[in-house]
Design an enzyme around this catalytic site. Sequence first.
Site, PDB file in Angstrom:
ATOM      1  N   TYR A 201       5.191  22.805 -20.738  1.00 18.42           N
ATOM      2  CA  TYR A 201       6.412  23.100 -21.497  1.00 18.42           C
ATOM      3  C   TYR A 201       6.134  23.036 -22.991  1.00 18.42           C
ATOM      4  CZ  TYR A 201      11.124  22.448 -23.406  1.00 18.42           C
ATOM      5  OH  TYR A 201      12.266  22.567 -24.144  1.00 18.42           O
ATOM      6  N   LYS A 205       6.368  26.139 -25.857  1.00 14.87           N
ATOM      7  CA  LYS A 205       7.228  26.099 -27.040  1.00 14.87           C
ATOM      8  C   LYS A 205       6.411  26.172 -28.329  1.00 14.87           C
ATOM      9  CE  LYS A 205      11.271  25.804 -25.032  1.00 14.87           C
ATOM     10  NZ  LYS A 205      12.322  26.827 -25.233  1.00 14.87           N
TER      11      LYS A 205
END
Length: 336
Positions: A201, A205
């Site tokens: 994750y 990002k």
Amino acid sequence: MFLPPAVWFPVALYVALYVGRRLALFLRGDANVGLLLLGRLREGALDGRVVWITGASRGLGLALARYYARQGAKLILSSRKIEALEKVKAACEGSHAADAVLLPVDLSDSAEALSKAVDSAFAAFGGAGVDYIVHNAGVGQSGLAVSNRAEIVEPIFRTNTVGPIVLTQLALPKMMEQKRGRFIVVSSLAAKIPTPGQTVYSGSKFALNGYFGALASELADSPVGVTICCPGPIGPGEGESPRVLFGSDGLQQDNLRPSGSAVPADRVAELVATAGYYHVLECWIAKHPTLLYPYAMRYCPSLMWWFLMKFGQRRAKARVAGDGYSLKKILFGKSD
């Protein structure tokens, strides 16, 4: 030679008030000081603006839709399920809420499918174009890197990174042609600080911020712009069920417990919209102690890296256990 009080006292008072206000905002605020200084948007500030929100079916997406609707915006709402979008539309109140366009979109679809969605969005409201594209769609992840299956990497990056980038590449020429528009990117503080327990994750990002940061510099002299919003933990909406995210083996229900540093979704939506309206390049949204982390990474990177190396394993295990934002767990939890 000493200056008379009539000269230095007003200057000292101004400096004290200036510093004091910013210090108070820093200590008590739920975002970086620069954003908080802008204040709240006046009612109806976005009247008639066309706002396209992806990931609009729940959570922050729902809060964004409701806030923009109250500000008088014309909404285009996107997510994978039309039924969920219908509920969001019904929950919105505003002068144009009843006219909201529902546009199902799956960011993992092909570029051809996303191109059709872009054409539909810019043709909505009689071809009015789009003023803001709010890239809110995304998927979370929790798991130790050593346990993560390789199969989870591609769908996470497809939704969090590749999809928004492809959608932007398709929409950018249209924005340039209409000579207005702004991409508002809902990223994450995990894009500012490497986040143990959320390696895939965090990586997705970081990549998202890299693309949009570079794009912002390319568009600096154009009428099209970029705002990157990096929230920390976001509080769940009222009556909202836990979200689904990727665990080490695939999709699972999020077990993250509510955090005292979580910012309510309605407040995050307000701050995101404010940042976009005032053309802020980047903002951070969180309460302390989480808000300290991006400040530390920017101004004292060596100290932040020491903290990550010292407590990263504990944070990773705490995140998997559902206590990822518990500073007590990170500092004093067992690391074996």
